[in-house]
Each structure stands twice: as structure tokens, then as C-alpha cells.
Design an enzyme around this catalytic site. Sequence first.
Site, PDB file in Angstrom:
ATOM      1  N   ASN A  17       1.760   2.463  -7.970  1.00 18.56           N
ATOM      2  CA  ASN A  17       1.563   3.905  -8.222  1.00 18.56           C
ATOM      3  C   ASN A  17       2.628   4.449  -9.172  1.00 18.56           C
ATOM      4  O   ASN A  17       2.341   5.312 -10.001  1.00 18.56           O
ATOM      5  CB  ASN A  17       1.544   4.679  -6.901  1.00 18.56           C
ATOM      6  CG  ASN A  17       0.191   4.591  -6.229  1.00 18.56           C
ATOM      7  OD1 ASN A  17      -0.779   5.196  -6.683  1.00 18.56           O
ATOM      8  ND2 ASN A  17       0.113   3.799  -5.172  1.00 18.56           N
ATOM      9  N   HIS A 113      -1.655   9.057  -0.213  1.00 19.95           N
ATOM     10  CA  HIS A 113      -2.010   8.357   1.027  1.00 19.95           C
ATOM     11  C   HIS A 113      -3.349   7.650   0.829  1.00 19.95           C
ATOM     12  O   HIS A 113      -4.296   8.264   0.310  1.00 19.95           O
ATOM     13  CB  HIS A 113      -2.078   9.343   2.197  1.00 19.95           C
ATOM     14  CG  HIS A 113      -2.369   8.658   3.490  1.00 19.95           C
ATOM     15  ND1 HIS A 113      -1.406   7.951   4.181  1.00 19.95           N
ATOM     16  CD2 HIS A 113      -3.515   8.508   4.188  1.00 19.95           C
ATOM     17  CE1 HIS A 113      -1.952   7.411   5.265  1.00 19.95           C
ATOM     18  NE2 HIS A 113      -3.241   7.735   5.292  1.00 19.95           N
TER      19      HIS A 113
HETATM   20  C1  GAR Z   1      -0.203   2.609  -1.663  1.00 18.85           C
HETATM   21  O1  GAR Z   1      -1.476   2.192  -1.253  1.00 18.85           O
HETATM   22  C2  GAR Z   1       0.120   3.964  -1.056  1.00 18.85           C
HETATM   23  O2  GAR Z   1      -0.979   4.818  -0.999  1.00 18.85           O
HETATM   24  C3  GAR Z   1       0.566   3.569   0.320  1.00 18.85           C
HETATM   25  O3  GAR Z   1       1.328   2.400   0.126  1.00 18.85           O
HETATM   26  C4  GAR Z   1       0.875   1.707  -1.041  1.00 18.85           C
HETATM   27  C5  GAR Z   1       2.046   1.493  -1.971  1.00 18.85           C
HETATM   28  O4  GAR Z   1       1.701   0.698  -3.080  1.00 18.85           O
HETATM   29  N1  GAR Z   1       1.297   4.625   0.944  1.00 18.85           N
HETATM   30  C6  GAR Z   1       1.215   4.909   2.240  1.00 18.85           C
HETATM   31  O5  GAR Z   1       0.562   4.276   3.021  1.00 18.85           O
HETATM   32  C7  GAR Z   1       2.026   6.112   2.679  1.00 18.85           C
HETATM   33  N2  GAR Z   1       1.621   6.551   3.987  1.00 18.85           N
HETATM   34  P1  GAR Z   1       2.572   0.696  -4.418  1.00 18.85           P
HETATM   35  O6  GAR Z   1       4.023   0.425  -4.041  1.00 18.85           O
HETATM   36  O7  GAR Z   1       1.995  -0.449  -5.202  1.00 18.85           O
HETATM   37  O8  GAR Z   1       2.412   2.015  -5.115  1.00 18.85           O
END
Ligand code: GAR
Length: 205
Positions: A17, A113
Site C-alpha cells: 500500500n 482495512h
Molecule cells: C493490507 O491488506 C492492509 O489492508 C492490512 O494489512 C495489509 C498490509 O499489506 N491492514 C490491516 O489489516 C489493518 N487492520 P501491505 O504492507 O502490503 O500494505
Amino acid sequence: MTDPVKIAVLVSGGGTNLQALIDAEASGALHSGRLSLVISSREGAFALERAARAGIPSHVVTRAACGSQKTFEEQILKLLREYGIELIVLAGFMSILSADFTAAYPNRILNVHPSLIPSFCGKGFYGLRVHEAALAYGVKVTGATVHFVNEVPDGGKIILQKAVEVRDGDTPEVLQRRVMEEAEWKLLPAAAELVSADIRRAGQR
Ligand code: GAR
């Protein structure tokens, strides 16, 4: 025109992200805000590598090294002040922030989220666990939500949401990837631009 809003991105993991935000800034899709700081709650997170490649200053602040949640949050707040941060984006940040912290930045903290809030959210629902829960329940549609962060975990005002189809045979990993590609990586930069543009327009800096 006033300067772009200074954005800090808080991460704990892979940082896809964060990468979406970096790409959006490079393409001009994110232009009302400038990615100015990355803080990782985990040593060695790949997100740090992404920040380095993009030339964004980064710092590691771990809960373990700080000893308490209070010190952990104080260290983060200190960095945010040092860099003059005006908007905080939680992008896979796996720590719940206290009411004291969220009250310091009202309507200035965004979170992404990986579900359609109010489904599969709140304490204990993070990362792959969210997709495991969606598959266990048997929903046919899931998605992602970007919302403001307040004292209630995943409880702040919703900014953007996008639905994503669940397919037969999905594993949590496959579903996670589809939700990221079709929803998270689009919504988060769009929301960061929307809120940055609002802060700039309102002139409340
Ligand atoms: C993502 O899917 C984000 O939406 C989730 O963790 C992942 C991080 O991926 N966040 C949560 O679950 C927060 N409650 P990334 O490090 O590749 O962005």
C-alpha cells in the site's frame, strides 16, 4: 498555491500500500500531499526498502524496544512533529493506537482495512485473518475500506469503499491479493489525495 500536505505513512510489513502511494505521487495522481516520512513498527520490514528506493526518510520504532505503548506512541509523535507531518496514513500498520494518540490528530489519520466495514473489522481482525474470517463466513462479496481513525478500532468515519467478488476455491492468500489489487491500491491513494486536497483548501495548517 500552498505547499503540499506533508504525509507520514506508518507500516509494519511488505508495504504494497505504501508502494501504491509512492506510485500515485510519481504519476501525479497524488499531488496535494507529499510523502515525507515512513515509520515502521517492525525492523527489516520490506516497506523500508520501498521508502529508501523512493528517497523517503524512514525510521523504525518498535513496541518491544520502547517497553510500553505510551513510550512507543511518544516516539512516533516526536518524529511526526520533527517532520512537520499534517496527515498520517496507516498502511498495514499492525498496532492499535490509543485514544490519546488519535485525539492528537483528529480527522488527520487514515487507515486502509481489507474488508467492507462493519464486516470483519475491529480488534483481532488484521491482515490475512480478515480474509480467513470472510471465507469462513462464506460471504460472496468482500472489499476494502479507507476510513478516518478515531479511538474505536476500525470505527472512524468511512471515506471510500470498494466491493470485491469472492470466488469459489479462493484461499485467504488469493483473496487478499485480489482485494489489494482491485480495491486497496486504488482506494488508499485516492483517499490520501482527497483528504490532502481538503486540508489544503481549508487552509487549517
Ligand atoms: C493490507 O491488506 C492492509 O489492508 C492490512 O494489512 C495489509 C498490509 O499489506 N491492514 C490491516 O489489516 C489493518 N487492520 P501491505 O504492507 O502490503 O500494505
